[in-house]
Design a protein around this motif. Structure first.
Motif, short mmCIF file in Angstrom:
data_model
loop_
_atom_site.label_atom_id
_atom_site.label_comp_id
_atom_site.label_asym_id
_atom_site.label_seq_id
_atom_site.Cartn_x
_atom_site.Cartn_y
_atom_site.Cartn_z
N PRO A 13 0.81 -1.22 0.00
CA PRO A 13 0.00 0.00 0.00
C PRO A 13 0.85 1.28 0.00
O PRO A 13 0.45 2.29 -0.59
CB PRO A 13 -0.83 -0.08 1.28
CG PRO A 13 -0.66 -1.43 1.82
CD PRO A 13 0.50 -2.06 1.15
N ILE A 14 2.01 1.22 0.64
CA ILE A 14 2.87 2.41 0.66
C ILE A 14 3.39 2.70 -0.74
O ILE A 14 3.41 3.85 -1.19
CB ILE A 14 4.02 2.23 1.67
CG1 ILE A 14 3.46 2.22 3.08
CG2 ILE A 14 5.07 3.31 1.51
CD1 ILE A 14 4.45 1.87 4.14
N PHE A 69 3.03 5.92 -5.90
CA PHE A 69 2.78 6.06 -7.33
C PHE A 69 1.47 6.79 -7.64
O PHE A 69 1.36 7.47 -8.65
CB PHE A 69 2.78 4.69 -8.01
CG PHE A 69 4.15 4.11 -8.15
CD1 PHE A 69 5.17 4.82 -8.77
CD2 PHE A 69 4.44 2.85 -7.66
CE1 PHE A 69 6.43 4.29 -8.89
CE2 PHE A 69 5.69 2.31 -7.79
CZ PHE A 69 6.70 3.03 -8.41
N ARG A 70 0.48 6.64 -6.79
CA ARG A 70 -0.84 7.24 -7.04
C ARG A 70 -1.25 8.18 -5.92
O ARG A 70 -2.44 8.38 -5.67
CB ARG A 70 -1.90 6.16 -7.20
CG ARG A 70 -1.67 5.22 -8.32
CD ARG A 70 -1.92 5.90 -9.63
NE ARG A 70 -1.72 4.97 -10.71
CZ ARG A 70 -1.46 5.34 -11.95
NH1 ARG A 70 -1.40 6.62 -12.25
NH2 ARG A 70 -1.27 4.44 -12.89
N LEU A 110 -5.05 11.49 -2.71
CA LEU A 110 -5.31 12.67 -1.89
C LEU A 110 -6.42 13.53 -2.48
O LEU A 110 -7.23 14.11 -1.73
CB LEU A 110 -4.02 13.48 -1.73
CG LEU A 110 -2.95 12.84 -0.86
CD1 LEU A 110 -1.68 13.69 -0.86
CD2 LEU A 110 -3.46 12.67 0.56
N LEU A 111 -6.49 13.62 -3.81
CA LEU A 111 -7.58 14.38 -4.43
C LEU A 111 -8.93 13.71 -4.21
O LEU A 111 -9.95 14.38 -4.05
CB LEU A 111 -7.32 14.56 -5.92
CG LEU A 111 -6.19 15.54 -6.28
CD1 LEU A 111 -5.92 15.54 -7.77
CD2 LEU A 111 -6.51 16.94 -5.78
N ALA A 112 -8.94 12.37 -4.15
CA ALA A 112 -10.19 11.65 -3.90
C ALA A 112 -10.69 11.90 -2.49
O ALA A 112 -11.90 11.94 -2.25
CB ALA A 112 -9.98 10.15 -4.13
#
Length: 134
Positions: free
Chosen positions: A118-119, A124-125, A130-132
C-alpha cells in the motif's frame, strides 16, 4: 626486625590508582559504545530522512508541505507499525526464548512486506488518492 620496609611515596600509590581508574573508565566507555551505537545509527537515519525538507523548502511552500506529508505518512504507516517488533524480539531474547525471537522477527518481516504494497501504491498514485479524499 632485621629488615626495614621502605614505604612507597604517596605519589606512586596515586599513580597506580589513577592507572586502574583509567582502565576501568576505558572498559566502561567501550561497553557503553557497544550498547549505544545502534541507537546512534537510528537517530542519524531519522535525521537524514527529514534533512531533505530543508532543501525542499527552497522550492516553495507547496513542495515543502507535500514532502512533509509524505515523510509523515511513510514513517507512520511504514516504520511506525513495525517498531514494536524490536521490543518484542528483545523481550523474548532476554527471556532466552529463541523460538519467540524467531517468531517476532518473522512476523515483523511479513508485516513490513505486506505494508510495503500500500505504501508503494500511495507513492505512485498519491496525488489521485489525496484528491479523492478532498
Amino acid at each position: 626486625m632485621d629488615k626495614i620496609i621502605e614505604a612507597q611515596p604517596v605519589s606512586v600509590l596515586r599513580q597506580g590508582t589513577r592507572r586502574a581508574a583509567g582502565q576501568h573508565f576505558t572498559i566502561e566507555l567501550n561497553e557503553t559504545v557497544k550498547l549505544a551505537w545502534p541507537m546512534v545509527l537510528t537517530q542519524l537515519a531519522q535525521v537524514a530522512m527529514t534533512t531533505d525538507l530543508a532543501f525542499i523548502g527552497h522550492i516553495g511552500p507547496e513542495a515543502l508541505a507535500a514532502a512533509a506529508l509524505a515523510v509523515t505518512l511513510c514513517f507512520t504507516f511504514g516504520a511506525g507499525l513495525v517498531a514494536p517488533i524490536a521490543s518484542l524480539a528483545a523481550q523474548a531474547y532476554g527471556a532466552m526464548n529463541l523460538a519467540m525471537v524467531q517468531r517476532a522477527l518473522r512476523t515483523g518481516l511479513w508485516t513490513a512486506l505486506l505494508l510495503s504494497f500500500p505504501i508503494i501504491a500511495f507513492v505512485f498514485r498519491g496525488e489521485q488518492i489525496l484528491l479523492a479524499f478532498g
